[in-house]
Design a protein around this motif. Structure first.
Motif, PDB file in Angstrom:
ATOM      1  N   GLU A  89       0.792  -1.114   0.047  1.00 47.97           N
ATOM      2  CA  GLU A  89      -0.044  -0.006  -0.004  1.00 47.97           C
ATOM      3  C   GLU A  89       0.839   1.286  -0.001  1.00 47.97           C
ATOM      4  OE1 GLU A  89      -3.791   2.112   2.334  1.00 47.97           O
ATOM      5  OE2 GLU A  89      -3.151   0.073   2.991  1.00 47.97           O
ATOM      6  N   ASN A  90       0.542   2.075  -0.912  1.00 45.71           N
ATOM      7  CA  ASN A  90       1.347   3.453  -0.942  1.00 45.71           C
ATOM      8  C   ASN A  90       0.538   4.456  -0.344  1.00 45.71           C
ATOM      9  OD1 ASN A  90       3.355   2.541  -2.701  1.00 45.71           O
ATOM     10  ND2 ASN A  90       1.968   2.848  -4.521  1.00 45.71           N
ATOM     11  N   ASN A  91       1.066   5.760  -0.187  1.00 39.61           N
ATOM     12  CA  ASN A  91       0.292   6.865   0.667  1.00 39.61           C
ATOM     13  C   ASN A  91       0.012   6.707   2.188  1.00 39.61           C
ATOM     14  OD1 ASN A  91       0.517   8.330  -1.908  1.00 39.61           O
ATOM     15  ND2 ASN A  91      -1.169   7.235  -2.660  1.00 39.61           N
ATOM     16  N   LEU A  92       0.902   6.057   2.827  1.00 36.18           N
ATOM     17  CA  LEU A  92       0.821   5.960   4.193  1.00 36.18           C
ATOM     18  C   LEU A  92       1.778   6.676   4.730  1.00 36.18           C
ATOM     19  CD1 LEU A  92       0.501   1.970   4.522  1.00 36.18           C
ATOM     20  CD2 LEU A  92      -1.225   3.715   4.630  1.00 36.18           C
ATOM     21  N   ALA A  93       1.490   7.036   6.173  1.00 38.85           N
ATOM     22  CA  ALA A  93       2.712   7.885   6.718  1.00 38.85           C
ATOM     23  C   ALA A  93       2.463   7.342   8.472  1.00 38.85           C
ATOM     24  CB  ALA A  93       2.290   9.356   6.668  1.00 38.85           C
ATOM     25  N   ARG A 104       8.273  14.566  13.211  1.00 40.20           N
ATOM     26  CA  ARG A 104       8.172  14.695  12.078  1.00 40.20           C
ATOM     27  C   ARG A 104       6.983  13.482  11.471  1.00 40.20           C
ATOM     28  NH1 ARG A 104      13.460  14.010   8.996  1.00 40.20           N
ATOM     29  NH2 ARG A 104      12.043  14.400   7.201  1.00 40.20           N
ATOM     30  N   ARG A 105       6.378  14.084  10.484  1.00 44.02           N
ATOM     31  CA  ARG A 105       5.673  13.039   9.775  1.00 44.02           C
ATOM     32  C   ARG A 105       6.204  12.409   8.399  1.00 44.02           C
ATOM     33  NH1 ARG A 105      -0.106  11.618   9.351  1.00 44.02           N
ATOM     34  NH2 ARG A 105      -0.798  11.410   7.077  1.00 44.02           N
ATOM     35  N   LEU A 106       6.669  11.147   8.539  1.00 41.85           N
ATOM     36  CA  LEU A 106       7.211  10.595   7.626  1.00 41.85           C
ATOM     37  C   LEU A 106       6.343   9.671   6.658  1.00 41.85           C
ATOM     38  CD1 LEU A 106      10.053   9.033   9.643  1.00 41.85           C
ATOM     39  CD2 LEU A 106      10.021  11.385   8.317  1.00 41.85           C
ATOM     40  N   PRO A 107       6.515   9.983   5.282  1.00 41.70           N
ATOM     41  CA  PRO A 107       5.600   9.261   4.470  1.00 41.70           C
ATOM     42  C   PRO A 107       6.352   7.903   3.964  1.00 41.70           C
ATOM     43  CG  PRO A 107       7.212  10.845   3.185  1.00 41.70           C
ATOM     44  CD  PRO A 107       7.206  11.142   4.726  1.00 41.70           C
ATOM     45  N   HIS A 108       5.278   6.950   3.603  1.00 38.29           N
ATOM     46  CA  HIS A 108       5.802   5.764   3.326  1.00 38.29           C
ATOM     47  C   HIS A 108       5.302   5.144   2.014  1.00 38.29           C
ATOM     48  CE1 HIS A 108       7.074   5.658   7.630  1.00 38.29           C
ATOM     49  NE2 HIS A 108       5.967   5.796   7.930  1.00 38.29           N
ATOM     50  N   THR A 109       6.021   4.567   1.222  1.00 39.83           N
ATOM     51  CA  THR A 109       5.433   3.903  -0.122  1.00 39.83           C
ATOM     52  C   THR A 109       5.698   2.408  -0.080  1.00 39.83           C
ATOM     53  OG1 THR A 109       6.241   6.029  -1.289  1.00 39.83           O
ATOM     54  CG2 THR A 109       6.126   4.023  -2.603  1.00 39.83           C
ATOM     55  N   ALA A 110       4.986   1.648  -0.797  1.00 41.30           N
ATOM     56  CA  ALA A 110       5.033   0.250  -0.948  1.00 41.30           C
ATOM     57  C   ALA A 110       5.259  -0.306   0.264  1.00 41.30           C
ATOM     58  CB  ALA A 110       6.088  -0.007  -2.010  1.00 41.30           C
ATOM     59  N   VAL A 111       4.395  -0.089   1.352  1.00 42.01           N
ATOM     60  CA  VAL A 111       4.305  -0.809   2.818  1.00 42.01           C
ATOM     61  C   VAL A 111       3.951  -2.202   2.497  1.00 42.01           C
ATOM     62  CG1 VAL A 111       3.430  -0.898   5.158  1.00 42.01           C
ATOM     63  CG2 VAL A 111       4.295   1.336   3.947  1.00 42.01           C
ATOM     64  N   VAL A 112       4.326  -3.151   2.781  1.00 41.28           N
ATOM     65  CA  VAL A 112       3.929  -4.529   2.817  1.00 41.28           C
ATOM     66  C   VAL A 112       2.855  -4.892   3.726  1.00 41.28           C
ATOM     67  CG1 VAL A 112       4.660  -7.213   2.662  1.00 41.28           C
ATOM     68  CG2 VAL A 112       6.087  -5.394   1.746  1.00 41.28           C
ATOM     69  N   ARG A 113       1.692  -5.119   3.395  1.00 44.63           N
ATOM     70  CA  ARG A 113       0.510  -5.318   4.015  1.00 44.63           C
ATOM     71  C   ARG A 113       0.280  -6.803   4.392  1.00 44.63           C
ATOM     72  NH1 ARG A 113      -2.124  -1.471   7.284  1.00 44.63           N
ATOM     73  NH2 ARG A 113      -2.703   0.284   5.932  1.00 44.63           N
ATOM     74  N   GLU A 114       0.756  -7.563   3.377  1.00 43.09           N
ATOM     75  CA  GLU A 114       0.591  -9.113   3.614  1.00 43.09           C
ATOM     76  C   GLU A 114       1.708  -9.758   2.650  1.00 43.09           C
ATOM     77  OE1 GLU A 114      -2.398 -12.431   2.128  1.00 43.09           O
ATOM     78  OE2 GLU A 114      -3.350 -10.472   2.204  1.00 43.09           O
TER      79      GLU A 114
END
Length: 170
Positions: A89-93, A104-114
């Motif tokens: 999932e993209n667009n997480l922080a 700080r608020r850090l953005p996350h890209t390609a977080v593995v959900r499963e």
């Protein structure tokens, strides 16, 4: 942690970057990253396809996928290839409470959900085909989800092929 013994490391560190399961280095080393990506991109790769399967209206949130793998490169002696599915999932922080990034608020890209195994194959295997179902978790945003399928040698961790597909609703 699975890569540490492959690279003869005592442990893992942040930020560590691994390319194709064959090269590892400090992730901020741009020169090493470019060299590794350029060199390893030239190696033969399996054909990996992800195809959305027929949808059933009774399963509105369910995502069905068909996965095909063909033309597997030669495996290292005694190894087997594992077909893995990652839902990212993209667009997480995250809001950091402590440490050097406190406040700080850090953005996350390609977080593995499963992450799960879809099966194994070896050089004598016929092309690999399977269907699988993904049920997004509570709070996951479908428009930010991707399916990533990769084929990896189990023991040596070499990546033999990969593909990704957007899972946003059509």
């Amino acid at each position: 942690q699975a890569y540490a013994p492959v690279f003869n490391n005592d442990g893992v560190y942040t930020p560590q970057m691994v390319v194709d399961g064959q090269a590892e280095f400090i992730g901020s080393n741009l020169a090493k990253a470019q060299t590794a990506i350029t060199r390893l991109a030239k190696l033969p790769k399996a054909d990996v396809m992800i195809v959305p399967a027929q949808k059933n209206q009774n399963e509105a949130d369910t995502i069905k996928l068909r996965v095909n793998v063909a033309k597997l490169p030669k495996l290292n002696s005694g190894d087997v290839a594992e077909v893995l599915l990652a839902i990212t999932e993209n667009n997480l922080a995250s809001q950091v409470a402590r440490g050097e990034n406190s406040g700080r608020r850090l953005p996350h890209t390609a977080v593995v959900r499963e992450l799960r195994s879809l099966g194994n194959l070896n050089e004598s295997s016929k092309p690999f085909q399977t269907e699988t179902t993904v049920l997004p978790g509570k709070g996951w945003k479908r428009e930010n989800l991707r399916a990533v399928v990769f084929v990896q040698e189990r023991r040596n961790k070499r990546i033999l092929g990969a593909a990704s597909a957007n899972l946003a609703r059509e």
